[in-house]
Each structure stands twice: as C-alpha cells, then as structure tokens.
Design a protein around this motif. Structure first.
Motif, short mmCIF file in Angstrom:
data_model
loop_
_atom_site.label_atom_id
_atom_site.label_comp_id
_atom_site.label_asym_id
_atom_site.label_seq_id
_atom_site.Cartn_x
_atom_site.Cartn_y
_atom_site.Cartn_z
N ARG A 22 0.83 -1.21 0.00
CA ARG A 22 0.00 0.00 0.00
C ARG A 22 0.86 1.26 0.00
O ARG A 22 1.86 1.35 0.72
N GLY A 23 0.46 2.19 -0.85
CA GLY A 23 1.18 3.45 -0.96
C GLY A 23 2.45 3.36 -1.78
O GLY A 23 3.18 4.35 -1.90
N LYS A 24 2.72 2.19 -2.37
CA LYS A 24 3.95 2.00 -3.13
C LYS A 24 3.62 1.77 -4.61
O LYS A 24 2.52 1.33 -4.95
N PRO A 25 4.57 2.05 -5.50
CA PRO A 25 4.33 1.81 -6.93
C PRO A 25 4.34 0.31 -7.23
O PRO A 25 5.33 -0.37 -6.99
N VAL A 26 3.21 -0.17 -7.71
CA VAL A 26 3.02 -1.61 -7.93
C VAL A 26 2.64 -1.85 -9.38
O VAL A 26 1.82 -1.11 -9.95
N ALA A 27 3.24 -2.87 -9.97
CA ALA A 27 2.85 -3.32 -11.32
C ALA A 27 2.45 -4.78 -11.23
O ALA A 27 3.17 -5.60 -10.64
N VAL A 28 1.31 -5.11 -11.80
CA VAL A 28 0.91 -6.52 -11.92
C VAL A 28 1.50 -7.04 -13.22
O VAL A 28 1.26 -6.47 -14.29
N GLY A 29 2.28 -8.09 -13.11
CA GLY A 29 2.97 -8.63 -14.27
C GLY A 29 4.25 -9.30 -13.85
O GLY A 29 4.41 -9.70 -12.69
N HIS A 30 5.18 -9.42 -14.79
CA HIS A 30 6.45 -10.09 -14.51
C HIS A 30 7.59 -9.17 -14.93
O HIS A 30 7.53 -8.51 -15.97
N ALA A 31 8.64 -9.16 -14.12
CA ALA A 31 9.77 -8.27 -14.38
C ALA A 31 10.76 -8.86 -15.38
O ALA A 31 11.82 -8.27 -15.60
N PHE A 35 6.94 -5.53 -8.71
CA PHE A 35 6.15 -6.41 -9.57
C PHE A 35 5.52 -7.51 -8.74
O PHE A 35 6.16 -8.11 -7.88
N VAL A 36 4.24 -7.79 -9.00
CA VAL A 36 3.56 -8.93 -8.39
C VAL A 36 2.91 -9.73 -9.51
O VAL A 36 2.35 -9.16 -10.46
N PRO A 37 2.98 -11.05 -9.44
CA PRO A 37 2.38 -11.87 -10.51
C PRO A 37 0.86 -11.77 -10.48
O PRO A 37 0.26 -11.62 -9.40
N PRO A 38 0.21 -11.81 -11.62
CA PRO A 38 -1.25 -11.69 -11.66
C PRO A 38 -1.93 -12.90 -11.03
O PRO A 38 -1.44 -14.02 -11.11
#
Length: 360
Positions: free
Chosen positions: A30-39, A75-78
């Motif tokens: 929370r409050g951090k830059p997050v991308a759903v996907g893979h790096a 990055f977090v995996p979907p």
C-alpha cells in the motif's frame, strides 16, 4: 424502451483494479508503486497502481521500460482467479439495482438504471450508493460516470478518478463534448487521433465543425459515429445479452524460440488456458486460431473452422498443434504465441461435436 434523452446510464469503472486488489491483500504494497505482471526481460505490465502511474507506468508497457521509468517499481504476478472472484462480487451488487448490466471487462460495466428499482431520487444517488457498497463489500474504490447515453457516461467516469463520480446532463452534453480532446473519445484510437490532428481536429468542437461529407471522405464507415458523438448523441442501448465473440490467451517468451518442442509447449499452454475458460463459461467454438509473432515483430495467424464445435480438451490441443506445426520448422525466432477459440454456437443451435481434423 424510454426515449434516448430520458435514459439514466451509469458507467462504473474500478480504480486500478488488479493493482488495487494486490494492495488490498498485501498491506506491504500500500502506498507504493506496484505493477501486476512479470519483471522478466520480455514481461509486460498488466496493470499499474496510481503510485506507479505517476512515473508513466501503464498497462501494456514493457517491464524493462517500466523499471527504467520507476526503479522502485514492485512487480507482483497476476492472480486472475482472485480478480474474477472480486468481479463477481461487484456484479452481484449491480444486479440489486438493475437487470440491464453490460459488462465491458472484469472491472467496468454500463448500467441502465432508468427503471429505478431501488426508488432512489436520482441516478447520481444510485451511483453513489453502488460505489459505497463496492467499498464496503470489497475494500476497493470505484469511479462512476452518469449520463443519458453510454458514450457520455464512459467519458464522465474518467473525469473524477480515482474514487469519484461526474454527471453529464442532457442540457450540457453537447457543449461538454466540445471542450474535450478527441483522443479521449471512445472509438478514437491513437492512429485515428493522429490522423484527426493532421486534419486540424483536436477537440470535440473541431470535430463538430466538420461536415458529414468531410468525415465520410476521410474516415469512411466510421464517419457517422464521429459526427454523432461530436454532438453528444449515442442511441446504443445497454445490452446485457451482448455475446462474447472469442476467448484467447497468449504469452511472450523470455527469449526468441526456434526449437519445435519449446514452441509447441508454449502453444499447448495457451490452449489449456483457453479451454479452462471454455469449460467455466460452457462456451464452445468452431474456429481455432493460432497467433505467432516473430522476433522481428512480423505477425501471422493460422485458423481452421469445422462444422462442429470443439468440445473436448484434447481436440483443442490437437487443433492448436496442427496449426502451429504448419509454420514449423523455423529458423526465425518466435517471441510470442497465442491461441483463440471463436465462432461460438448458441446452445439451442449446437450440434454434436466433430473432430476438428478428421477421424482420430
């Protein structure tokens, strides 16, 4: 059906849906830059949080570019099963207000609330209550646009994002459209927007100033749509029975592949994903298409249609393999493969499934 100007349409759009679900479920995000996907080097951003969007990170952006723009990107995996489950919760809320719900994706839908099932005094209050219930029941925020047609409602839902709503009334619709850049209009993609700009069309006012004949000369069959939306006109009804035309899945490999076995394994993985959807939806199609993108970005497709639907998992795998093998072997590296099933049968029209490639 009520007169178009008397309709009350709400467009509900979840705020950064996939990323917001991840931040909800993991407080550390929370409050951090997050991308759903893979790096991975060939990864693509599926969704980005608002914190990431401040750095120019958007969906469909290559992961390496996203990390360059935002070195602290997480990055977090979907988790599509989770997103689908939350989407079902949201649509259950919609169904308390109207039967006229037209989903556009997991995270957005049109609602026609003209009939006012809940007896709320205005569509504005209806949208506000729906958003409050979504927050209470899912812990997620949504934005809404309220208007007398779908085109304006969708535009309006972007106006107060995130976690807000905006209404466009019949007396302000046409004038409001004139103030907007045409690149925001639904149905005007980047290529069309660039063409319009070359023709001196940058705003709704510019578009409204062009005659229908001018638009037909430059935009062909799309001309009437542009002519009407420039005046705030859209008579399309909210259609809850809109049929899905296809189901597909694709993957981008970490490196360009040339070995037959690796390419075939990639295709089979996508066929398995598509079959999982077909079984859940109980939707079966007659046409199987395999998509191939080479390392030089050349794109080709191979399709096959049969009189009977593909109703068995092994038949879809066999069909997909036969199609990919039609372009193998290859010395040219392949970076992406995809599988799509389309040409769905309606249940009452379904015939006995036939093998897609002859007798087994």
């Amino acid at each position: 059906m009520p007169d178009a100007a008397d309709r009350k349409i709400i467009h509900v759009d979840m705020d950064a849906f996939f990323a917001s679900v991840e931040q909800r479920d993991d407080p550390a995000l929370r409050g951090k830059p997050v991308a759903v996907g893979h790096a991975a080097a060939r990864g693509v951003v599926a969704a980005a949080s608002y914190e990431a969007r401040k750095f120019g990170v958007r969906s469909a952006l290559p992961s390496v570019t996203a990390l360059r723009r935002c070195p602290g990107l997480l990055f977090v995996p979907p988790r599509f099963d989770v997103y689908k489950a939350v989407s079902r919760q949201i649509h259950a809320i919609f169904s308390d207000y109207t039967d006229l719900v037209q989903p556009l994706s997991l995270d957005e839908a049109y609602l026609d609330v003209t009939a006012n099932r809940r007896g709320l005094p205005t569509a504005w209050k209806t949208a506000k209550e729906i958003r409050a219930r979504i927050l209470e029941e899912t812990g997620l925020t949504a934005s809404a646009g309220i208007s007398y047609n779908k085109f304006l409602a969708k535009l309006a839902s972007d106006q107060r994002k995130p976690n807000g709503q905006f209404a466009v009334t019949p007396d302000m619709g046409a004038d409001w459209v004139e103030t907007l850049p045409v690149k925001r209009f639904h149905g005007v993609g980047p290529v069309t927007a660039a063409k319009m700009e070359r023709l001196g069309i940058e705003t709704g006012a510019d578009l409204r100033g062009k005659s229908l004949e001018f638009l037909q000369r430059h935009f062909g069959s799309s001309a009437e749509w542009y002519f009407r939306i420039a005046r705030g006109i859209d008579e399309r009804p909210v259609n809850p029975d809109r049929e899905r035309k296809s189901s597909g899945s694709e993957t981008t490999f970490d490196r360009d592949l040339t070995l037959d076995a690796e390419i075939e394994a990639g295709v089979l993985g996508q066929a398995d994903d598509v079959w999982a959807w077909c079984e859940r939806a109980q939707a079966f199609g007659r046409t199987v298409t395999v998509k191939v993108k080479y390392g030089d970005f050349q794109l080709i497709t191979r399709s096959r249609t049969q009189p009977g639907v593909v109703r068995r998992h092994e038949d879809l795998r066999e069909a997909s393999l036969a199609l990919i093998r039609s372009v193998l072997p290859t010395d040219k590296g392949i970076r992406l493969v995809g599988v799509t099933v389309s040409n769905f049968d309606k249940p009452e029209e379904e015939e006995a499934a036939l093998p897609l490639f002859g007798a087994r």
